[in-house]
Scaffold this motif. Sequence first.
Motif, PDB file in Angstrom:
ATOM      1  N   PHE A   1      30.607  32.166  34.697  1.00  0.00           N
ATOM      2  CA  PHE A   1      29.867  31.493  33.636  1.00  0.00           C
ATOM      3  C   PHE A   1      28.697  32.368  33.206  1.00  0.00           C
ATOM      4  O   PHE A   1      28.196  33.182  33.985  1.00  0.00           O
ATOM      5  N   ASP A   2      28.256  32.168  31.949  1.00  0.00           N
ATOM      6  CA  ASP A   2      27.113  32.911  31.397  1.00  0.00           C
ATOM      7  C   ASP A   2      27.243  34.418  31.598  1.00  0.00           C
ATOM      8  O   ASP A   2      26.258  35.116  31.879  1.00  0.00           O
ATOM      9  N   ASN A   3      28.473  34.929  31.476  1.00  0.00           N
ATOM     10  CA  ASN A   3      28.746  36.354  31.643  1.00  0.00           C
ATOM     11  C   ASN A   3      28.303  36.872  33.009  1.00  0.00           C
ATOM     12  O   ASN A   3      27.883  38.027  33.158  1.00  0.00           O
ATOM     13  N   THR A   4      28.376  36.000  34.008  1.00  0.00           N
ATOM     14  CA  THR A   4      28.172  36.392  35.389  1.00  0.00           C
ATOM     15  C   THR A   4      29.382  35.933  36.198  1.00  0.00           C
ATOM     16  O   THR A   4      30.070  34.988  35.824  1.00  0.00           O
ATOM     17  N   VAL A   5      29.643  36.633  37.307  1.00  0.00           N
ATOM     18  CA  VAL A   5      30.734  36.273  38.201  1.00  0.00           C
ATOM     19  C   VAL A   5      30.182  36.206  39.618  1.00  0.00           C
ATOM     20  O   VAL A   5      29.593  37.176  40.101  1.00  0.00           O
ATOM     21  N   THR A   6      30.358  35.059  40.269  1.00  0.00           N
ATOM     22  CA  THR A   6      29.958  34.896  41.665  1.00  0.00           C
ATOM     23  C   THR A   6      31.210  34.875  42.534  1.00  0.00           C
ATOM     24  O   THR A   6      32.095  34.036  42.337  1.00  0.00           O
ATOM     25  N   VAL A   7      31.283  35.807  43.479  1.00  0.00           N
ATOM     26  CA  VAL A   7      32.434  35.939  44.373  1.00  0.00           C
ATOM     27  C   VAL A   7      32.007  35.499  45.772  1.00  0.00           C
ATOM     28  O   VAL A   7      30.963  35.943  46.274  1.00  0.00           O
ATOM     29  N   VAL A   8      32.804  34.632  46.411  1.00  0.00           N
ATOM     30  CA  VAL A   8      32.490  34.082  47.731  1.00  0.00           C
ATOM     31  C   VAL A   8      33.637  34.405  48.686  1.00  0.00           C
ATOM     32  O   VAL A   8      34.808  34.263  48.327  1.00  0.00           O
ATOM     33  N   TRP A   9      33.293  34.817  49.927  1.00  0.00           N
ATOM     34  CA  TRP A   9      34.319  35.156  50.911  1.00  0.00           C
ATOM     35  C   TRP A   9      33.840  34.765  52.311  1.00  0.00           C
ATOM     36  O   TRP A   9      32.651  34.475  52.529  1.00  0.00           O
ATOM     37  N   THR A  10      34.777  34.755  53.257  1.00  0.00           N
ATOM     38  CA  THR A  10      34.461  34.485  54.668  1.00  0.00           C
ATOM     39  C   THR A  10      35.303  35.398  55.549  1.00  0.00           C
ATOM     40  O   THR A  10      36.301  35.969  55.103  1.00  0.00           O
ATOM     41  N   LEU A  11      34.891  35.500  56.842  1.00  0.00           N
ATOM     42  CA  LEU A  11      35.668  36.201  57.851  1.00  0.00           C
ATOM     43  C   LEU A  11      36.483  35.188  58.656  1.00  0.00           C
ATOM     44  O   LEU A  11      36.083  34.028  58.780  1.00  0.00           O
ATOM     45  N   PRO A  12      37.609  35.598  59.227  1.00  0.00           N
ATOM     46  CA  PRO A  12      38.399  34.674  60.042  1.00  0.00           C
ATOM     47  C   PRO A  12      37.592  34.074  61.191  1.00  0.00           C
ATOM     48  O   PRO A  12      37.753  32.910  61.533  1.00  0.00           O
ATOM     49  N   GLU A  13      36.699  34.864  61.802  1.00  0.00           N
ATOM     50  CA  GLU A  13      35.828  34.420  62.878  1.00  0.00           C
ATOM     51  C   GLU A  13      34.448  35.036  62.682  1.00  0.00           C
ATOM     52  O   GLU A  13      34.327  36.140  62.164  1.00  0.00           O
ATOM     53  N   PRO A  14      33.398  34.335  63.093  1.00  0.00           N
ATOM     54  CA  PRO A  14      32.044  34.905  62.975  1.00  0.00           C
ATOM     55  C   PRO A  14      31.941  36.227  63.743  1.00  0.00           C
ATOM     56  O   PRO A  14      32.494  36.368  64.833  1.00  0.00           O
ATOM     57  N   ASP A  15      31.240  37.164  63.159  1.00  0.00           N
ATOM     58  CA  ASP A  15      31.088  38.489  63.768  1.00  0.00           C
ATOM     59  C   ASP A  15      29.643  38.937  63.572  1.00  0.00           C
ATOM     60  O   ASP A  15      29.228  39.295  62.466  1.00  0.00           O
ATOM     61  N   SER A  16      28.886  38.903  64.675  1.00  0.00           N
ATOM     62  CA  SER A  16      27.471  39.266  64.594  1.00  0.00           C
ATOM     63  C   SER A  16      27.261  40.765  64.437  1.00  0.00           C
ATOM     64  O   SER A  16      26.147  41.219  64.176  1.00  0.00           O
ATOM     65  N   LYS A  17      28.327  41.555  64.609  1.00  0.00           N
ATOM     66  CA  LYS A  17      28.205  43.010  64.505  1.00  0.00           C
ATOM     67  C   LYS A  17      28.341  43.516  63.072  1.00  0.00           C
ATOM     68  O   LYS A  17      28.152  44.708  62.824  1.00  0.00           O
ATOM     69  N   ILE A  18      28.663  42.642  62.123  1.00  0.00           N
ATOM     70  CA  ILE A  18      28.818  43.072  60.726  1.00  0.00           C
ATOM     71  C   ILE A  18      27.458  43.500  60.173  1.00  0.00           C
ATOM     72  O   ILE A  18      26.475  42.760  60.253  1.00  0.00           O
ATOM     73  N   ASP A  19      27.415  44.676  59.603  1.00  0.00           N
ATOM     74  CA  ASP A  19      26.174  45.207  59.032  1.00  0.00           C
ATOM     75  C   ASP A  19      26.083  44.944  57.533  1.00  0.00           C
ATOM     76  O   ASP A  19      25.018  44.593  57.019  1.00  0.00           O
ATOM     77  N   HIS A  20      27.190  45.116  56.807  1.00  0.00           N
ATOM     78  CA  HIS A  20      27.182  44.876  55.362  1.00  0.00           C
ATOM     79  C   HIS A  20      28.623  44.773  54.864  1.00  0.00           C
ATOM     80  O   HIS A  20      29.573  44.998  55.614  1.00  0.00           O
ATOM     81  N   TYR A  21      28.744  44.440  53.582  1.00  0.00           N
ATOM     82  CA  TYR A  21      30.047  44.327  52.926  1.00  0.00           C
ATOM     83  C   TYR A  21      30.078  45.258  51.718  1.00  0.00           C
ATOM     84  O   TYR A  21      29.043  45.590  51.133  1.00  0.00           O
ATOM     85  N   ILE A  22      31.291  45.651  51.347  1.00  0.00           N
ATOM     86  CA  ILE A  22      31.508  46.460  50.140  1.00  0.00           C
ATOM     87  C   ILE A  22      32.442  45.688  49.218  1.00  0.00           C
ATOM     88  O   ILE A  22      33.540  45.301  49.622  1.00  0.00           O
ATOM     89  N   LEU A  23      31.976  45.461  47.987  1.00  0.00           N
ATOM     90  CA  LEU A  23      32.758  44.727  46.988  1.00  0.00           C
ATOM     91  C   LEU A  23      33.198  45.690  45.898  1.00  0.00           C
ATOM     92  O   LEU A  23      32.395  46.483  45.409  1.00  0.00           O
ATOM     93  N   GLU A  24      34.462  45.615  45.518  1.00  0.00           N
ATOM     94  CA  GLU A  24      34.980  46.406  44.392  1.00  0.00           C
ATOM     95  C   GLU A  24      35.541  45.470  43.338  1.00  0.00           C
ATOM     96  O   GLU A  24      36.162  44.457  43.666  1.00  0.00           O
ATOM     97  N   HIS A  25      35.315  45.815  42.077  1.00  0.00           N
ATOM     98  CA  HIS A  25      35.834  44.992  40.977  1.00  0.00           C
ATOM     99  C   HIS A  25      36.366  45.889  39.872  1.00  0.00           C
ATOM    100  O   HIS A  25      35.902  47.027  39.698  1.00  0.00           O
ATOM    101  N   ARG A  26      37.312  45.371  39.138  1.00  0.00           N
ATOM    102  CA  ARG A  26      37.941  46.145  38.071  1.00  0.00           C
ATOM    103  C   ARG A  26      38.369  45.209  36.952  1.00  0.00           C
ATOM    104  O   ARG A  26      38.918  44.133  37.187  1.00  0.00           O
ATOM    105  N   LYS A  27      38.125  45.632  35.710  1.00  0.00           N
ATOM    106  CA  LYS A  27      38.568  44.861  34.556  1.00  0.00           C
ATOM    107  C   LYS A  27      40.066  45.069  34.339  1.00  0.00           C
ATOM    108  O   LYS A  27      40.590  46.149  34.601  1.00  0.00           O
ATOM    109  N   THR A  28      40.726  44.036  33.833  1.00  0.00           N
ATOM    110  CA  THR A  28      42.160  44.135  33.583  1.00  0.00           C
ATOM    111  C   THR A  28      42.574  43.083  32.569  1.00  0.00           C
ATOM    112  O   THR A  28      41.877  42.072  32.382  1.00  0.00           O
ATOM    113  N   ASN A  29      43.681  43.317  31.916  1.00  0.00           N
ATOM    114  CA  ASN A  29      44.260  42.333  31.002  1.00  0.00           C
ATOM    115  C   ASN A  29      45.504  41.681  31.596  1.00  0.00           C
ATOM    116  O   ASN A  29      46.228  40.977  30.890  1.00  0.00           O
ATOM    117  N   HIS A  30      45.733  41.930  32.890  1.00  0.00           N
ATOM    118  CA  HIS A  30      46.931  41.415  33.543  1.00  0.00           C
ATOM    119  C   HIS A  30      46.541  40.447  34.649  1.00  0.00           C
ATOM    120  O   HIS A  30      45.679  40.736  35.478  1.00  0.00           O
TER     121      HIS A  30
END
Length: 410
Positions: free
Chosen positions: A93-122
Amino acid sequence: MSYRASWAPAPKPWRAQKNCWNLPIRRSAHQRMTASLSVTMAPAFRLSLKAKASDSMNHMMVDFTHERNLLQSITFLPVPATPEIHVADCQVFDNTVTVVWTLPEPDSKIDHYILEHRKTNHEGPPRAREDYPWMVVEGIKETEYTLTGVRFDTRYMTFRVKACNKAVAGEFSEPVTLETHAFVFKLDASSSHQNLKVEDLSVEWDSSGGKVAVQDIRKEKNRTNSPMHSPARTAMMSPKRAPSARVGRDRFTAESYTVLGDTMIDAGQHYWEVRFDKESKAFAAGVALRSLGRFDQLGKSNASWCIHLNNWLQQSLTAKHNNKARTLDCSIPDRIGIYCNYEEGTLSFYNSRNKTLLHTFRTKFQQPVIPAFMVWNGSFSVQTGLQVPSIVLSGQKRNSNTSSSNASLT
């Protein structure tokens, strides 16, 4: 390794002691093969061995006690699990996109995440060959991320994410595709007045445009009447006869300094913005029917609706339709948002900076309409690929049951 040794008259066989290993160590072929499968440590972590002699000075030893304790205290980080993107929780909405995700199990060792996005007409999973590359967002600390200020010039956007700890990155999630519907159009340069210089989505007044065209035609007439330079062929190649996206449409001419968009509106709700030079002698923006005549000025016939800026003598902002005008009592913005609801016959204009409503036309469109613009001695640029802002939608809902105060202009 440096060490000192003493001479013993009767050397005794090598023997192992607690926490110590005697040297030299002779290994079998099996032992050597097993050792080759062990972890090789980086140079910075190689063991620092210390020589030690027995109390009787009859043999030398190397003490591994300290190094063994160090090795036992090392904790190896596992490869992070693969995240899962929850489409139901993602928002566009409002030309913004909010992406939400989870891990199968909590992991306190996770330091960060990397998100990739790409425009497409398909719709669906990514294809082997796409027109747009993956764009990378690194260092995300939470399990959601919002892209802001996106221009939705494709029908969809594809997303994927992976988790990283301080040692290694995991696998990318299964990609998800989100619909990014928005109104996209370009300016139809083939329909514009000769004095308008159109480049993509920007327009600049060019006072010499029409004169240059006439001079070129006169030069062509003075050439030999060969098949390549005949007057008939020159007329066919004249800017006034340039091919147009709308069948049978000639360029606007005379004092109709107009240019139209190349995409019709025949259904739905749409929004776009236009930024204009407030020093322009005249400027107008709105919509028009396909039947708008090549001599018609915006707002001066029943085939167009617009907001008009007049800077000639005295600056004023008016709403115009069917040659009727209403002066708007508001400050003149430098950027206007235009909202069109085709089914409800609503055309609203906003100050795009703060989404303040400037004026609303209420009518019933009998034919498809096209974005329309006019400028004289000035310039403007259009921004497309925009969704209808949520604040505009909520304001339209509040006013949908109220009577229009602009009946005289509809």
